[in-house]
Write a protein that holds these residues in place. Structure first.
Motif, PDB file in Angstrom:
ATOM      1  N   MET A  80       0.847  -1.193   0.000  1.00 35.57           N
ATOM      2  CA  MET A  80       0.000   0.000   0.000  1.00 35.57           C
ATOM      3  C   MET A  80       0.880   1.240   0.000  1.00 35.57           C
ATOM      4  SD  MET A  80      -2.676   1.269   2.893  1.00 35.57           S
ATOM      5  CE  MET A  80      -3.514  -0.301   2.880  1.00 35.57           C
ATOM      6  N   PRO A  81       0.571   2.260  -0.800  1.00 32.85           N
ATOM      7  CA  PRO A  81       1.372   3.471  -0.776  1.00 32.85           C
ATOM      8  C   PRO A  81       1.406   4.088   0.612  1.00 32.85           C
ATOM      9  CG  PRO A  81      -0.124   3.460  -2.661  1.00 32.85           C
ATOM     10  CD  PRO A  81      -0.492   2.299  -1.806  1.00 32.85           C
ATOM     11  N   HIS A  82       2.585   4.484   1.058  1.00 32.43           N
ATOM     12  CA  HIS A  82       2.799   5.233   2.293  1.00 32.43           C
ATOM     13  C   HIS A  82       2.668   4.396   3.563  1.00 32.43           C
ATOM     14  CE1 HIS A  82       2.681   8.558  -0.423  1.00 32.43           C
ATOM     15  NE2 HIS A  82       1.401   8.421  -0.655  1.00 32.43           N
ATOM     16  N   THR A  83       1.940   3.303   3.563  1.00 34.20           N
ATOM     17  CA  THR A  83       1.756   2.542   4.788  1.00 34.20           C
ATOM     18  C   THR A  83       1.362   1.118   4.464  1.00 34.20           C
ATOM     19  OG1 THR A  83       0.540   2.386   6.872  1.00 34.20           O
ATOM     20  CG2 THR A  83      -0.667   3.251   4.995  1.00 34.20           C
ATOM     21  N   THR A  84       1.734   0.208   5.322  1.00 35.18           N
ATOM     22  CA  THR A  84       1.288  -1.173   5.165  1.00 35.18           C
ATOM     23  C   THR A  84       0.276  -1.535   6.234  1.00 35.18           C
ATOM     24  OG1 THR A  84       3.178  -1.906   6.498  1.00 35.18           O
ATOM     25  CG2 THR A  84       3.441  -1.916   4.100  1.00 35.18           C
ATOM     26  N   ASP A  85      -0.094  -0.570   7.078  1.00 33.42           N
ATOM     27  CA  ASP A  85      -1.006  -0.830   8.186  1.00 33.42           C
ATOM     28  C   ASP A  85      -2.313  -0.079   7.962  1.00 33.42           C
ATOM     29  OD1 ASP A  85      -2.262  -1.378  10.542  1.00 33.42           O
ATOM     30  OD2 ASP A  85      -0.842  -0.311  11.823  1.00 33.42           O
ATOM     31  N   ILE A  86      -3.287  -0.755   7.355  1.00 37.53           N
ATOM     32  CA  ILE A  86      -4.564  -0.101   7.088  1.00 37.53           C
ATOM     33  C   ILE A  86      -5.273   0.243   8.390  1.00 37.53           C
ATOM     34  CG2 ILE A  86      -5.886  -2.261   6.921  1.00 37.53           C
ATOM     35  CD1 ILE A  86      -6.375   0.848   4.700  1.00 37.53           C
ATOM     36  N   GLY A  87      -5.026  -0.546   9.436  1.00 36.25           N
ATOM     37  CA  GLY A  87      -5.653  -0.258  10.721  1.00 36.25           C
ATOM     38  C   GLY A  87      -5.246   1.081  11.287  1.00 36.25           C
ATOM     39  N   ALA A  88      -4.034   1.522  10.988  1.00 35.19           N
ATOM     40  CA  ALA A  88      -3.563   2.814  11.472  1.00 35.19           C
ATOM     41  C   ALA A  88      -4.286   3.970  10.791  1.00 35.19           C
ATOM     42  CB  ALA A  88      -2.060   2.947  11.249  1.00 35.19           C
ATOM     43  N   ALA A 119      -3.554   8.594  -0.944  1.00 34.28           N
ATOM     44  CA  ALA A 119      -3.495   8.902  -2.370  1.00 34.28           C
ATOM     45  C   ALA A 119      -2.653   7.845  -3.078  1.00 34.28           C
ATOM     46  CB  ALA A 119      -2.890  10.288  -2.579  1.00 34.28           C
ATOM     47  N   GLY A 120      -3.057   7.500  -4.302  1.00 33.30           N
ATOM     48  CA  GLY A 120      -2.303   6.551  -5.100  1.00 33.30           C
ATOM     49  C   GLY A 120      -2.799   5.122  -5.012  1.00 33.30           C
ATOM     50  N   LEU A 121      -3.773   4.872  -4.148  1.00 31.70           N
ATOM     51  CA  LEU A 121      -4.301   3.513  -3.979  1.00 31.70           C
ATOM     52  C   LEU A 121      -5.713   3.438  -4.549  1.00 31.70           C
ATOM     53  CD1 LEU A 121      -3.690   0.691  -2.681  1.00 31.70           C
ATOM     54  CD2 LEU A 121      -5.005   1.502  -0.703  1.00 31.70           C
ATOM     55  N   PRO A 122      -5.944   2.654  -5.627  1.00 37.71           N
ATOM     56  CA  PRO A 122      -7.297   2.524  -6.164  1.00 37.71           C
ATOM     57  C   PRO A 122      -8.222   1.841  -5.163  1.00 37.71           C
ATOM     58  CG  PRO A 122      -5.646   1.674  -7.707  1.00 37.71           C
ATOM     59  CD  PRO A 122      -4.957   1.894  -6.406  1.00 37.71           C
ATOM     60  N   PRO A 146      -8.779  -2.518 -14.991  1.00 34.49           N
ATOM     61  CA  PRO A 146      -8.370  -3.410 -16.080  1.00 34.49           C
ATOM     62  C   PRO A 146      -6.870  -3.712 -16.095  1.00 34.49           C
ATOM     63  CG  PRO A 146      -8.935  -1.211 -16.910  1.00 34.49           C
ATOM     64  CD  PRO A 146      -9.362  -1.256 -15.483  1.00 34.49           C
ATOM     65  N   ARG A 147      -6.063  -2.832 -15.506  1.00 38.29           N
ATOM     66  CA  ARG A 147      -4.616  -3.051 -15.502  1.00 38.29           C
ATOM     67  C   ARG A 147      -4.159  -3.941 -14.343  1.00 38.29           C
ATOM     68  NH1 ARG A 147      -2.546   3.169 -16.411  1.00 38.29           N
ATOM     69  NH2 ARG A 147      -3.673   3.592 -18.360  1.00 38.29           N
ATOM     70  N   GLY A 148      -5.073  -4.269 -13.437  1.00 43.46           N
ATOM     71  CA  GLY A 148      -4.673  -5.053 -12.276  1.00 43.46           C
ATOM     72  C   GLY A 148      -3.883  -4.209 -11.296  1.00 43.46           C
ATOM     73  N   GLY A 149      -3.098  -4.857 -10.450  1.00 44.61           N
ATOM     74  CA  GLY A 149      -2.297  -4.138  -9.470  1.00 44.61           C
ATOM     75  C   GLY A 149      -2.973  -4.052  -8.122  1.00 44.61           C
ATOM     76  N   GLU A 150      -2.248  -3.499  -7.182  1.00 46.02           N
ATOM     77  CA  GLU A 150      -2.706  -3.401  -5.800  1.00 46.02           C
ATOM     78  C   GLU A 150      -3.907  -2.468  -5.670  1.00 46.02           C
ATOM     79  OE1 GLU A 150      -0.688  -2.206  -1.485  1.00 46.02           O
ATOM     80  OE2 GLU A 150       0.054  -1.343  -3.361  1.00 46.02           O
ATOM     81  N   THR A 151      -4.889  -2.852  -4.865  1.00 48.68           N
ATOM     82  CA  THR A 151      -6.045  -2.006  -4.578  1.00 48.68           C
ATOM     83  C   THR A 151      -6.339  -2.039  -3.088  1.00 48.68           C
ATOM     84  OG1 THR A 151      -7.762  -3.712  -4.774  1.00 48.68           O
ATOM     85  CG2 THR A 151      -7.035  -2.650  -6.822  1.00 48.68           C
ATOM     86  N   LEU A 152      -7.237  -1.170  -2.662  1.00 53.10           N
ATOM     87  CA  LEU A 152      -7.662  -1.149  -1.267  1.00 53.10           C
ATOM     88  C   LEU A 152      -8.225  -2.500  -0.837  1.00 53.10           C
ATOM     89  CD1 LEU A 152      -8.278   0.506   1.333  1.00 53.10           C
ATOM     90  CD2 LEU A 152     -10.516   1.003   0.315  1.00 53.10           C
ATOM     91  N   THR A 153      -8.925  -3.176  -1.748  1.00 51.82           N
ATOM     92  CA  THR A 153      -9.542  -4.460  -1.428  1.00 51.82           C
ATOM     93  C   THR A 153      -8.523  -5.451  -0.869  1.00 51.82           C
ATOM     94  OG1 THR A 153     -11.145  -4.075  -3.199  1.00 51.82           O
ATOM     95  CG2 THR A 153     -10.966  -6.328  -2.377  1.00 51.82           C
ATOM     96  N   ASP A 154      -7.289  -5.364  -1.327  1.00 49.95           N
ATOM     97  CA  ASP A 154      -6.245  -6.289  -0.869  1.00 49.95           C
ATOM     98  C   ASP A 154      -5.969  -6.162   0.631  1.00 49.95           C
ATOM     99  OD1 ASP A 154      -5.843  -7.185  -3.505  1.00 49.95           O
ATOM    100  OD2 ASP A 154      -4.426  -5.556  -3.905  1.00 49.95           O
ATOM    101  N   HIS A 155      -6.403  -5.057   1.243  1.00 50.43           N
ATOM    102  CA  HIS A 155      -6.055  -4.784   2.638  1.00 50.43           C
ATOM    103  C   HIS A 155      -7.246  -4.858   3.594  1.00 50.43           C
ATOM    104  CE1 HIS A 155      -2.033  -3.372   1.423  1.00 50.43           C
ATOM    105  NE2 HIS A 155      -2.668  -2.910   0.354  1.00 50.43           N
ATOM    106  N   LEU A 156      -8.457  -5.111   3.065  1.00 49.87           N
ATOM    107  CA  LEU A 156      -9.644  -4.955   3.898  1.00 49.87           C
ATOM    108  C   LEU A 156      -9.889  -6.109   4.862  1.00 49.87           C
ATOM    109  CD1 LEU A 156     -12.155  -3.255   1.441  1.00 49.87           C
ATOM    110  CD2 LEU A 156     -10.709  -2.221   3.206  1.00 49.87           C
TER     111      LEU A 156
END
Length: 226
Positions: free
Chosen positions: A1-9, A25-28, A33-43
């Protein structure tokens, strides 16, 4: 995740129905269609004992930071969805724009439509035949060549604030699509606050997100006497 790996924070508010996070910012929010990391990956980290992860109740652009509401289960998502679709949620954004108005407040009433018929394209344009779109704005500060605005979208069209500001002659700083900024620029648009009238017999839930680091310099300049 951009800027942090701790969504709980980045959790700003939590109750039995809704979570509000400060999306970086920077996280869809959703897969594209291009794939890649999204917020869903951290929920999954925000289940807090529930069998399923929460889901976003509305959209924020990938490059927009700030308040994002998540429904914790299907009934909660349905209730939130009705609030957002009926424009019952009071949304407040901060933006730093190039140039700006000499007035201190006003409204932009400008219908919007997609630029392309391609369903994968989210780019928008002003179009008299488009969907009604209304934004209220207020100046919070000025500096040479920049203005700090509070933006309140009454409607919730895709890229509404970005197009409305650009079409008014003061594009949002760092906008490569509508403002001509170089690709990879930091968009100075932040979802500052949400007011959610989720419970009929209670006051609305009001949540604020602090300004992101990439906007602090411009906001500081605009808060000084012009």
């Amino acid at each position: 995740m951009p800027h942090t790996t701790d969504i709980g924070a980045r959790l700003l508010y939590r109750d039995a129905l809704v979570l509000v996070i400060d999306k970086p910012a920077g996280l869809p929010v959703h897969p594209g269609p291009r794939g890649g990391e999204t917020l869903t990956d951290h929920l999954d980290a925000l289940r807090f004992g529930l069998p399923r992860r929460p889901e976003a109740a509305h959209r924020l652009d990938r490059d927009t930071s700030g308040c994002l509401a998540l429904g914790r289960h299907a009934k909660a998502l349905a209730r939130l969805g009705k609030l957002f679709s009926s424009n019952a949620v009071d949304k407040t954004y901060w933006a730093v724009v190039s140039g700006g108005q000499t007035d201190d407040l006003g409204s932009i009433d400008l219908p919007l439509a997609r630029r392309s018929s391609d369903p994968r394209s989210w780019w928008m344009k002003a179009d008299p035949a488009g969907d009604p779109s209304l934004t209220h704005w207020r100046v919070l500060g000025r500096s040479e060549g920049l203005t700090w605005l509070e933006l309140k979208p009454v409607t919730g069209r895709t890229h509404q604030l970005r197009v409305h500001c650009a079409e008014s002659g003061w594009p949002i700083l760092g906008d490569p699509i509508y403002g001509g900024a170089p690709r990879g620029s930091a968009l100075h648009l932040h979802a500052r606050a949400l007011s959610l009238p989720l419970y009929p017999k209670r006051d609305p839930i009001v949540v604020q997100a602090p300004a992101p680091a990439h906007m602090e310099g411009a906001l500081s300049r605009c808060s000084a006497p012009a």
